[in-house]
Write a protein that holds these residues in place. Structure first.
Motif, short mmCIF file in Angstrom:
data_model
loop_
_atom_site.label_atom_id
_atom_site.label_comp_id
_atom_site.label_asym_id
_atom_site.label_seq_id
_atom_site.Cartn_x
_atom_site.Cartn_y
_atom_site.Cartn_z
N GLU A 1 -35.13 -64.49 -1.08
CA GLU A 1 -34.52 -63.66 -1.65
C GLU A 1 -33.07 -64.27 -2.62
OE1 GLU A 1 -33.13 -59.31 -0.42
OE2 GLU A 1 -31.04 -60.51 -1.07
N GLN B 1 -29.88 -49.17 3.71
CA GLN B 1 -30.03 -50.26 3.18
C GLN B 1 -30.33 -51.57 4.03
OE1 GLN B 1 -26.22 -52.13 1.49
NE2 GLN B 1 -27.21 -53.68 1.03
N PRO C 1 -26.76 -57.13 -1.94
CA PRO C 1 -27.75 -58.14 -1.56
C PRO C 1 -26.98 -59.36 -1.34
CG PRO C 1 -28.80 -56.36 -2.48
CD PRO C 1 -27.48 -55.97 -2.87
N ARG D 1 -40.98 -56.42 -5.43
CA ARG D 1 -39.77 -56.75 -6.21
C ARG D 1 -39.86 -57.49 -7.47
NH1 ARG D 1 -35.21 -58.52 -2.15
NH2 ARG D 1 -34.61 -56.16 -2.12
N ASN E 1 -34.20 -53.31 3.79
CA ASN E 1 -34.30 -54.57 2.96
C ASN E 1 -34.27 -55.63 4.08
OD1 ASN E 1 -34.05 -53.29 0.39
ND2 ASN E 1 -31.90 -53.64 0.43
N TYR E 2 -33.81 -55.62 4.92
CA TYR E 2 -33.65 -57.08 5.81
C TYR E 2 -34.40 -56.61 7.26
CZ TYR E 2 -30.45 -57.71 1.92
OH TYR E 2 -30.05 -58.10 0.60
N LYS F 1 -43.25 -56.63 -0.08
CA LYS F 1 -41.89 -56.13 -0.61
C LYS F 1 -41.62 -57.21 -1.70
CE LYS F 1 -37.25 -55.10 0.90
NZ LYS F 1 -37.40 -53.71 0.03
#
Length: 552
Positions: free
Chosen positions: A120, A297, A350, A400, A301-302, A396
């Motif tokens: 990322e 979140q 992020p 993105r 995301n993680y 993912k």
């Protein structure tokens, strides 16, 4: 020699491969807004001092952009530093884990870690990632087990990494080093003293230097930036307890819309007055909303890093001598509380969340690497935890990348339309574009692309965004119109044929309120009016305007 080549070439190959397959995109519009100042596109001259960040870098970049304007110096520099941080962390993990897990298992672990926990940073780039990662990576590199000249060399590299990070953004460098501190302690213990002392000395001396060299305008800029962030970024301000006077109501609306250029309207006194902090409101309303967002979140995301954290915690639970691991569990509590504090008191975007989770996971891996003996099946547990999330995270990341590419295409089309709208107003290519619509299109741009505007794009006077607080904007108005006053400068620009006005309807309406509020006796009322012959559908949220002056 082979090991060094592996450590140097593997991160480079991964960064190039991910950029080629998935692309590279800016996370926010901040980076290109900074580049526009450095290139002198939105300032009276190329800006050499950004005051809050990029100390020293800004002067070098402004010179480089003047010499070679088509080279993406900003992106090249920061990605080079991101590569350096990646190399330093790979060297640390290889040194600690390879003797315990073996060459191939360590290589597989590094590849999986990069894919689910590091990709990322290059895909969705923001300058804030660099000082966080580089400062922490330098600290871990300096703390790795070495002796003699190699230890002094590692210390020098660590201090250099912290210094380069501090110059980018001092607070981010300190936070990055602090996030890596548990891992550094597992590696070096009390041998950390020289590094911590050197970083502390750099921080203190640097703060004194900034205090001595900053002008009153720079100090005011910093204070306003904090107050603006409290309102718009961190949601620390409470709603006004009672109806505001018209001037204060206008100031609050302008601040919320990021139209911050008018210093007679948006200043330290007015922001403290219209956006106060009230602890009761913050605890009852803001904190629950932020906690709910954080709980949504982080798992979404993680999830790969959260599963890795759970796996490392499980391995420590299975290790012998549980009383010896109290420090480990205190560190887990500390990381968790730090994430909660940042997510509720400030915010956890992020660009901040992933670096902190990176150092939490790395700290746990380094702790495991120091255990004698390793907990049973350590290698299998770690690899399986990462492999289990590799497939979902691959989807993912692809999704993105696709979404960001689509947003980039839309934003480029919007920019092109903006410049197309500008030309007919001025009759030809305008010399100056006044707008509130351009900065929004910077998001998801490619860090290595040329300048975002077309060839021969006009100079820009933006009325929206954090750069409108920068002291360079008053100097630009002085250069263009002979006055630093915001509304008076717009009045003087109004009759000029070489000036184009392109606004969103909301931005034009708010600017008209500012112009009406600042009319002096004997002056005409200047207002933006939409140029005729334009599409007025809801989907068309940007229009060409002209300035009309009318006596009341």
């Amino acid at each position: 020699m082979r090991r060094r080549l592996r450590i140097l070439l593997l991160p480079l190959g991964l960064l190039v491969l991910s950029g080629g397959l998935l692309g590279t995109y800016f996370e926010t519009n901040d980076d290109l807004a900074i580049v526009a100042l450095l290139r002198g596109e939105t300032a009276a001259a190329p800006v050499t001092d950004l005051y809050l960040y990029f100390h020293g870098y800004a002067a070098v970049w402004s010179w480089l952009y003047a010499a070679s304007p088509t080279v993406p110096w900003y992106g090249l520099t920061l990605y080079a530093l991101l590569y350096a941080a990646t190399v330093l962390l790979a060297a640390v993990l290889w040194r600690v884990l390879q003797p315990r897990l073996g060459t191939w298992s360590t290589l597989a672990l590094l590849l999986l870690l990069w894919f689910v926990g590091w990709l990322e940073h290059s895909l969705w780039f923001n300058y804030m990632r660099v000082p966080l990662l580089l400062a922490g990576a330098g600290g871990l590199f300096a703390a790795r087990p070495t002796n003699g000249p190699k230890a002094r060399w590692a210390l020098a590299v660590g201090l250099l990494a912290f210094g380069l990070s501090w110059l980018i953004r001092p607070s981010a460098a300190v936070l990055g080093l602090g996030a890596a501190l548990p891992g550094m302690w597992w590696l070096a213990g009390r041998r950390l003293a020289p590094l911590v002392a050197g970083a502390a000395a750099w921080t203190v001396l640097g703060a004194v230097w900034l205090y001595l060299v900053w002008s009153p305008q720079a100090v005011a800029f910093r204070r306003l930036d904090v107050l603006k962030s409290n309102l718009n970024d961190f949601q620390l301000a409470a709603p006004p307890p009672r109806p505001l006077p018209p001037a204060d109501s206008l100031a609050l609306d302008a601040a919320r819309a990021w139209q911050l250029a008018d210093s007679t309207l948006i200043n330290e006194a007015s922001l403290r007055r219209v956006a106060p902090f009230r602890a009761g409101y913050f605890l009852r309303h803001t904190v629950p909303a932020k906690l709910a967002l954080l709980a949504q979140q982080l798992p979404r995301n993680y999830f790969p890093l959260l599963l890795l954290l759970a796996a490392t915690a499980g391995l420590v639970l299975r290790a012998a001598g549980q009383r010896q691991h109290r420090a480990f569990w205190l560190v887990q509590l500390g990381y968790g509380l730090a994430l909660l504090a940042l997510g509720t008191v400030l915010k956890l975007p992020p660009r901040l969340a992933l670096p902190l989770l990176n150092f939490w996971a790395l700290s746990n891996l380094l702790y495991l690497g120091q255990l004698r003996p390793l907990p049973p099946r350590t290698r299998a547990v770690l690899l399986l935890a990462l492999l289990a999330t590799a497939g979902p995270y691959a989807y993912k990341s692809w999704h993105r990348s696709t979404t960001l590419a689509q947003e980039q295409v839309r934003n480029r089309a919007t920019r092109q339309r903006l410049y197309t709208l500008a030309a007919p107003v001025a009759g030809s290519a305008p010399a100056l574009l006044v707008t509130d619509a351009l900065e929004e299109t910077y998001k998801s741009e490619n860090p290595f692309a040329p300048a975002p505007g077309p060839a021969g794009a006009p100079r820009r006077l933006s009325v929206k965004g954090w750069p409108t607080l920068h002291p360079s904007q008053a100097a630009l108005r002085q250069q263009l119109t002979g006055t630093r006053d915001f509304t008076e400068a717009l009045r003087r620009l109004g009759p000029r044929a070489e000036v184009a006005w392109v606004f969103t309807p909301e931005g034009a309406a708010l600017l008209n309120r500012q112009l009406r509020a600042k009319v002096r006796p004997g002056q005409p009322v200047c207002q933006l009016r939409r140029a005729p012959g334009q599409d007025s559908t809801l989907k068309n949220n940007m229009h060409a305007y002209y300035m009309r002056a009318k006596f009341p």
